[in-house]
Write an enzyme that holds these catalytic residues in place. Structure first.
Site, PDB file in Angstrom:
ATOM      1  N   GLY A 179       5.923 -16.416 -44.880  1.00 13.39           N
ATOM      2  CA  GLY A 179       5.868 -15.291 -43.966  1.00 13.39           C
ATOM      3  C   GLY A 179       5.383 -15.713 -42.589  1.00 13.39           C
ATOM      4  CB  SER A 180       3.666 -13.773 -39.978  1.00  8.80           C
ATOM      5  OG  SER A 180       4.670 -12.784 -39.884  1.00  8.80           O
TER       6      SER A 180
END
Length: 482
Positions: free
Chosen positions: A216-217
């Protein structure tokens, strides 16, 4: 009469040659294979009857042999079994070894080449051979903090010393008790093995090094590193940050987590894009940088490496042959980008170490059985430079903004400088994984950490900042104080 005798003598001689050849083959050629057979009880008794060396965390044994009055002579025990299970592994009369029990088996059993002269001296003085002690790099405060925070949730925590690569915490949840597999009651061991393998939560899986997750981020740190390293971007460079990024080749757009634009006029600086975790800015950045830049930067941080610490680590992956929409997804750590928690801890550790990536290591020292003599003490090893010192300083400042004024506020430690990045990763299920990677320094000691909480701990509103950052905060605090 002589002819039949000669024939008989020939047959007898042939039999002796055959017997000699078969005995030689068994004793020398196939000896290792026969000894290794699971059903070889003599070999098993010989191995289990040896005084196997302890595994230590600091001065305390987390795996040790206890004398018993049965043919095995020793029972392997784990005083704080569930806390260190995924580091120590198990030593079982039925199911063999796992973890450090397997990775350092020859040292613990006393059969390693480096212990040859010690074995000779023990033989000369009539002493029974003993295995060596293996001291781990784990910080017991960090390990306990990690296990306490993971209790009741599926996930993992890995903490590293950025300067040396030492593994300070290797925690995976749920865990198990290796004592259940180390007994001498074969039926009980078999039942424990069946129960553990039937558990859908996979308690024996070492999620810190053996499970790949979409990062993810948290991967935006790597995308930012690639941008800064290209020389085409600075922390204050303006990027497009609309509410949705119009992706080519598809009618599906890439939205922001917050559903709105990332800045006034749909523009945002690279620093603020990281601080607010702007999907659209990093999606565009992924497409603009291209596949080669993302893959090369990830590789510099250790993606794709076949690591042994000495436990085997599953290599993290950035896929090949991506089209533009897939590049946009990869730029925010989605599509088929996959990483272990150890790998994301390595990213933070390299930035904390002025851009130099150190090889992770779980062995602090190998000592004599009585721990009075150091036999081996691994030295820190550089894997290479992930980013330049200037880029590392820029990323550090940007990641501090995340913690001080952005999505990572729950990782703040009073009096300690903390830099980090949150992540909320989609993985095909109804709930998202919650991530956080960070590093902290008190001026004397540093620690880098990565946390993943699978499915956000079961909460639909979970996020990296709300769910994973507090876990990282407590683990870092255990190392550097506050």
């Amino acid at each position: 009469m002589n002819r039949p005798l000669r024939r008989l003598a020939g047959v007898v001689a042939l039999l002796f040659v055959t017997l000699f050849a078969s005995t030689t083959y068994i004793q020398f050629v196939s000896a290792a294979e026969l000894n290794a057979k699971p059903g070889n009880s003599r070999q098993l008794y010989a191995e289990l009857g040896r005084d196997r060396g302890p595994i230590l965390v600091g001065p305390d044994p987390v795996a040790r042999g206890v004398p018993v009055d049965n043919p095995y002579n020793f029972l392997r025990t784990y005083p704080d079994g569930p806390t260190y299970a995924h580091a120590t592994g198990y030593y079982s009369i039925r199911y063999g070894t796992a973890g450090m029990e397997r990775a350092m088996n020859d040292v613990l059993a006393g059969t390693a080449d480096r212990l040859f002269y010690r074995r000779v001296s023990e033989y000369l003085i009539g002493q029974e051979p003993q295995g060596a002690s293996v001291e781990l790099t784990i910080d017991p405060r960090a390990q306990r903090a990690a296990m306490d925070e993971l209790k009741g949730r599926r996930g993992a925590v890995v903490a590293l010393d950025p300067e040396t690569g030492d593994v300070l915490a290797l925690a995976s949840s749920p865990t198990y008790d290796p004592n259940r597999l180390a007994g001498h009651d074969v039926e009980q061991i078999a039942q424990a093995w069946k129960d553990l393998n039937a558990d859908p939560d996979k308690p024996m899986l070492n999620r810190g090094i053996s499970e790949l997750y979409p990062p993810g981020s948290t991967f935006k740190v790597i995308t930012a590193a690639a941008a800064l390293s290209s020389g085409q971007y600075q922390p204050d460079s303006l990027l497009p940050g609309p509410a949705e990024l119009d992706l080519p080749l598809t009618d599906k757009n890439l939205p922001n987590y917050s559903s709105g634009p990332c800045g006034p006029g749909g523009e945002v600086t690279l620093t603020d894009a990281l601080r607010t975790s702007c999907n659209t800015a990093f999606g565009q950045l992924g497409m603009d940088l291209g596949e080669d830049a993302l893959q090369e930067q990830a590789a510099r941080f250790g993606f794709g490496e076949e690591l042994r610490i000495p436990l085997r680590v599953v290599p993290s992956v950035v896929p090949e042959g991506m089209n533009a929409p897939q590049l946009a997804q990869a730029g925010i750590g989605q599509f088929d980008v996959k990483a272990t928690p150890l790998q994301m801890a390595m990213v933070s550790a390299a930035i904390a170490n002025e851009g130099v990536l150190m090889k992770p290591n779980l062995v602090k020292s190998v000592r004599s059985a009585d721990q009075t003599e150091v036999i081996d003490e691994p030295s820190p090893q550089e894997m290479g430079r992930a980013v330049s010192r200037d880029v590392a300083e820029q990323l550090t400042a940007m990641m501090r903004e995340v913690v001080e004024n952005g999505t990572g506020k729950n990782a703040r430690i009073p009096g300690v400088e903390v830099a980090g990045k949150t992540g909320t990763a989609q993985h095909g299920g109804e709930l998202n994984h919650a991530w956080f990677t960070a590093f902290a320094s008190n001026g004397e000691r540093q620690v880098a950490v990565a946390v993943v909480i699978e499915d956000g701990g079961g909460r639909s509103d979970a996020s990296g900042g709300a769910t994973a950052a507090p876990v990282a905060q407590r683990v870092m605090e255990a190392v550097v104080g506050g």
